[in-house]
Design a protein around this motif. Structure first.
Motif, mmCIF file in Angstrom:
data_model
loop_
_atom_site.group_PDB
_atom_site.id
_atom_site.type_symbol
_atom_site.label_atom_id
_atom_site.label_comp_id
_atom_site.label_asym_id
_atom_site.label_seq_id
_atom_site.Cartn_x
_atom_site.Cartn_y
_atom_site.Cartn_z
ATOM 1 N N CYS A 20 73.184 44.409 53.666
ATOM 2 C CA CYS A 20 74.068 45.302 54.443
ATOM 3 C C CYS A 20 73.462 45.634 55.872
ATOM 4 O O CYS A 20 73.203 46.765 55.914
ATOM 5 N N THR A 21 73.103 44.668 56.759
ATOM 6 C CA THR A 21 72.578 45.131 58.026
ATOM 7 C C THR A 21 73.848 45.708 58.701
ATOM 8 O O THR A 21 74.768 45.093 59.004
ATOM 9 N N PRO A 22 73.623 46.873 59.358
ATOM 10 C CA PRO A 22 74.543 47.375 59.976
ATOM 11 C C PRO A 22 75.051 46.439 61.488
ATOM 12 O O PRO A 22 73.964 46.018 61.976
ATOM 13 N N MET A 23 76.084 46.782 61.727
ATOM 14 C CA MET A 23 76.680 45.995 62.942
ATOM 15 C C MET A 23 75.780 46.253 64.158
ATOM 16 O O MET A 23 75.740 45.560 65.104
ATOM 17 N N SER A 24 75.548 47.644 64.172
ATOM 18 C CA SER A 24 74.719 47.853 65.319
ATOM 19 C C SER A 24 73.255 47.070 65.576
ATOM 20 O O SER A 24 72.756 47.063 66.655
ATOM 21 N N GLU A 25 73.006 46.265 64.600
ATOM 22 C CA GLU A 25 71.955 45.562 64.784
ATOM 23 C C GLU A 25 72.092 44.035 64.929
ATOM 24 O O GLU A 25 71.268 43.094 64.900
ATOM 25 N N LEU A 57 87.624 50.942 62.580
ATOM 26 C CA LEU A 57 87.392 52.181 62.784
ATOM 27 C C LEU A 57 86.110 52.195 63.585
ATOM 28 O O LEU A 57 85.219 51.743 63.236
ATOM 29 N N SER A 58 86.125 53.313 64.457
ATOM 30 C CA SER A 58 84.947 53.726 65.415
ATOM 31 C C SER A 58 83.978 54.514 64.553
ATOM 32 O O SER A 58 84.334 54.913 63.413
ATOM 33 N N PRO A 59 82.832 54.514 64.913
ATOM 34 C CA PRO A 59 81.682 54.900 63.633
ATOM 35 C C PRO A 59 81.860 56.510 63.823
ATOM 36 O O PRO A 59 81.068 57.295 62.757
ATOM 37 N N ASP A 60 82.498 57.183 64.835
ATOM 38 C CA ASP A 60 82.629 58.688 64.998
ATOM 39 C C ASP A 60 83.796 59.080 64.059
ATOM 40 O O ASP A 60 84.732 58.444 64.008
ATOM 41 N N GLY A 61 83.231 60.293 63.720
ATOM 42 C CA GLY A 61 84.358 60.939 62.809
ATOM 43 C C GLY A 61 83.910 62.416 62.226
ATOM 44 O O GLY A 61 82.538 62.798 62.527
ATOM 45 N N SER A 62 84.586 63.236 61.732
ATOM 46 C CA SER A 62 84.475 64.366 61.135
ATOM 47 C C SER A 62 85.474 65.047 59.964
ATOM 48 O O SER A 62 86.451 64.195 59.938
ATOM 49 N N TYR A 63 85.062 65.762 59.242
ATOM 50 C CA TYR A 63 85.841 66.179 58.335
ATOM 51 C C TYR A 63 86.602 67.773 58.595
ATOM 52 O O TYR A 63 85.921 68.381 59.187
ATOM 53 N N VAL A 64 87.939 67.336 58.444
ATOM 54 C CA VAL A 64 88.452 68.878 58.942
ATOM 55 C C VAL A 64 89.554 69.132 57.749
ATOM 56 O O VAL A 64 90.255 68.580 57.024
ATOM 57 N N LYS A 83 83.036 57.262 57.859
ATOM 58 C CA LYS A 83 82.487 56.427 58.670
ATOM 59 C C LYS A 83 81.322 55.667 58.113
ATOM 60 O O LYS A 83 80.923 54.546 58.805
ATOM 61 N N GLU A 84 80.777 56.068 57.173
ATOM 62 C CA GLU A 84 79.715 55.176 56.409
ATOM 63 C C GLU A 84 80.108 54.316 55.359
ATOM 64 O O GLU A 84 79.418 53.512 54.733
ATOM 65 N N LEU A 85 81.542 54.649 54.886
ATOM 66 C CA LEU A 85 81.938 53.873 54.147
ATOM 67 C C LEU A 85 83.069 52.904 54.444
ATOM 68 O O LEU A 85 83.237 51.759 54.042
ATOM 69 N N ILE A 86 84.101 53.375 55.197
ATOM 70 C CA ILE A 86 85.246 52.566 55.611
ATOM 71 C C ILE A 86 85.013 51.844 56.754
ATOM 72 O O ILE A 86 84.960 52.809 57.987
ATOM 73 N N ALA A 87 85.184 50.767 56.891
ATOM 74 C CA ALA A 87 85.068 49.830 58.563
ATOM 75 C C ALA A 87 86.256 49.801 59.128
ATOM 76 O O ALA A 87 86.446 49.566 60.402
#
Length: 135
Positions: A20-25, A57-64, A83-87
């Motif tokens: 599971c190498t992150p796409m950022s790498e 989905l972008s890696p940015d997000g928050s809970y509201v 953002k850590e689970l759903i791409a």
């Protein structure tokens, strides 16, 4: 025909991904190959009349959530963040759940680092139909 949401998971699923190498790498070429695969999958689904939607989905997000008359709380946790689970996802309109599983297995084979399949978990969820209306 039933619609199914195919959720692309980064790390979620019944067991960890083998690599599971992150796409950022990934290299720019590896990212381009992965995105090209997603576009080609969408093209094939359109050609078959099964495509409804697909989004990354972008890696940015928050809970509201609603917090009453004051400002709604916004937080990064304590839960795992989407953002850590759903791409991303594909939304398909197919003849059967078996066909949705077939598409999900194909999507799971997308190339990742080094051109190897990423074997990501694809969660298959049927879209609920509208409730019956009294006539």
């Amino acid at each position: 025909m039933p619609k199914f949401l195919l959720l692309k998971h980064y790390r979620g699923g019944p067991e960890p991904l083998p690599d599971c190498t992150p796409m950022s790498e990934w290299t720019p070429e590896e990212i381009s190959a992965h995105i090209a695969f997603q576009h080609e999958t969408g093209r094939m689904l359109r050609e078959n009349g099964e495509f409804v939607d697909a989004q990354g989905l972008s890696p940015d997000g928050s809970y509201v959530r609603f917090g009453g008359p004051d400002a709604p709380p916004v937080t990064d946790g304590p839960f795992p963040e989407a953002k850590e689970l759903i791409a991303g996802w594909f939304l398909v309109d197919v003849d059967s759940e078996a066909r949705a599983h077939e598409i999900a297995a194909y999507v799971s084979s997308a190339p990742g680092q080094g051109g190897r399949p990423i074997y990501e978990w694809i969660e298959v969820r049927q879209i609920m139909g509208a409730p019956a209306q009294d006539v």
